[in-house]
Design a protein around this motif. Structure first.
Motif, short mmCIF file in Angstrom:
data_model
loop_
_atom_site.label_atom_id
_atom_site.label_comp_id
_atom_site.label_asym_id
_atom_site.label_seq_id
_atom_site.Cartn_x
_atom_site.Cartn_y
_atom_site.Cartn_z
N PHE A 295 0.56 -1.53 -0.23
CA PHE A 295 0.05 0.27 -0.29
C PHE A 295 1.15 1.42 0.41
N GLY A 296 1.73 1.15 1.03
CA GLY A 296 3.30 2.05 0.74
C GLY A 296 3.21 2.58 -0.18
N LEU A 297 4.08 1.53 -0.79
CA LEU A 297 4.68 1.72 -2.94
C LEU A 297 3.62 1.97 -3.53
N ALA A 298 2.41 1.84 -3.39
CA ALA A 298 1.50 2.46 -4.09
C ALA A 298 1.10 3.47 -3.99
N ASP A 299 1.10 4.05 -2.99
CA ASP A 299 0.87 5.25 -2.46
C ASP A 299 1.05 6.24 -2.93
N LEU A 304 -1.72 7.73 -3.99
CA LEU A 304 -3.07 7.36 -3.73
C LEU A 304 -4.10 8.64 -3.34
N ARG A 305 -2.98 9.38 -2.68
CA ARG A 305 -3.22 9.86 -1.00
C ARG A 305 -4.15 11.48 -2.08
N ARG A 306 -3.11 11.88 -3.40
CA ARG A 306 -3.15 12.73 -4.27
C ARG A 306 -4.54 12.82 -4.84
N ARG A 311 -3.96 16.47 0.26
CA ARG A 311 -2.83 16.83 -0.23
C ARG A 311 -1.80 16.36 0.57
N PRO A 312 -1.09 15.76 0.36
CA PRO A 312 0.12 16.00 1.95
C PRO A 312 1.31 16.63 1.64
#
Length: 320
Positions: A295-299, A304-306, A311-312
């Protein structure tokens, strides 16, 4: 010259925490694990040069107390990683609007993983004098001891000799990976704790960013792929590949946890969801961390969050 005095004090404290390991008691082991904290604190709160002084003074003290090789090990394995991560954390430059742009916490996590992997391999090279056969033998001894404690040699659940040997060999090969995973977690906790301590004393030059918003750069995914390819090679290069793979898998797992913390902010039942998640991580003995790492790699790779509106901050900058 204030950084010299603080560096000397921190180096002596760190050396003392390291030297108590000769007592071979549980308390001594705990104190030994805390040895990098003084170097981190003075590097973050005074000046990164204080960390360099602490590393030199601590290394000399350990060389006199224990042995020259132990002093070199302290400088390279305990002090140098702490100084380097503190140096990166305090990097900054003025932005176009006059505010400071500090080193992104996502890139800092990636460097923490790389530092952990390099430190693990450096420790192996120093302890064996560069002899990979001795390095592999030590890994097999540790793996065999672990298998003996988990599986009986006779009775129900016992492993046959061939299966036991294959399992020992597999664990020995994966020892750098597992060690780097653990050390990455330790370095992250150390850096976070030291930053919080310095921030509480109002000596931290930068505002500590919200950790749930961290995003490693896409290049971290390429490093992971390259590390997995390098891990197929024999010798210390293969061990380095295994260590890098383990470290970045753990870093992406931590990013996955951060992303879940970020996405659940303001949601009802957040405390229950996060508590259940951490309980599952413990119950599954870390197996769930593989899913979190993906999940972190895909992020990082796909943002993913954007994509879902959060908007981190871009993965390459962090403005105050």
């Amino acid at each position: 010259m204030n950084f010299v005095a603080t560096g000397i004090g921190a180096g002596l404290v760190s050396a003392l925490l390291t030297a108590v390991i000769v007592k071979a008691t549980p308390l001594a082991a705990v104190l030994y694990l805390l040895a990098p904290i003084p170097v981190l604190i003075v590097s973050l709160g005074w000046d990164h040069r204080s960390g360099l002084v602490a590393g030199i003074v601590g290394g000399l003290a350990i060389a006199l107390i224990l042995s020259p090789l132990s002093g070199i090990g302290f400088a390279l394995i305990t002090a140098l990683p702490a100084w380097w991560l503190s140096y990166l954390a305090l990097l900054g430059r003025p932005g176009p609007d006059g505010t400071m742009e500090w080193y992104p916490v996502g890139r800092l996590l990636a460097w923490t993983a790389a530092t952990a992997a390099l430190t693990i391999i450096a420790a192996g090279v120093i302890s064996t004098g560069g002899d990979y056969a001795a390095f592999d033998q030590n890994a097999r001894a540790v793996s065999e001891a672990f298998v003996n404690t988990q599986f009986t040699s006779s009775g129900p659940g016992a492993l046959d000799a061939e299966t036991r040997e294959e399992l020992v060999g597999l664990l020995a090969r994966a020892t750098p990976l597992l060690s780097a995973q653990g050390f990455t977690t330790v370095l992250v906790l150390y850096l976070w704790a030291a930053a919080r301590i310095v921030q509480a004393s109002k000596r931290l030059p930068r505002p500590w960013p919200p950790v749930p918003e961290l995003v490693m750069p896409r290049s971290a995914g390429l490093i992971l792929v390259a590390a997995l390819a390098l891990a197929t090679i024999d010798g210390f290069l293969g061990a380095l590949g295994m260590a890098l793979a383990g470290a970045f898998i753990m870093a992406f797992a931590l990013q996955g946890l951060a992303a879940i913390h970020d996405r659940t902010r303001g949601k009802s039942g957040r405390a229950f969801l996060l508590s259940a998640l951490y309980v599952l991580v413990i119950i599954t003995q870390g197996i769930l961390m593989v899913a979190l790492a993906l999940f972190g790699l895909a992020d990082s790779v796909f943002g993913l969050r954007r994509r879902v509106g959060r908007r981190p901050g871009p993965p390459t900058t962090l403005s105050t």
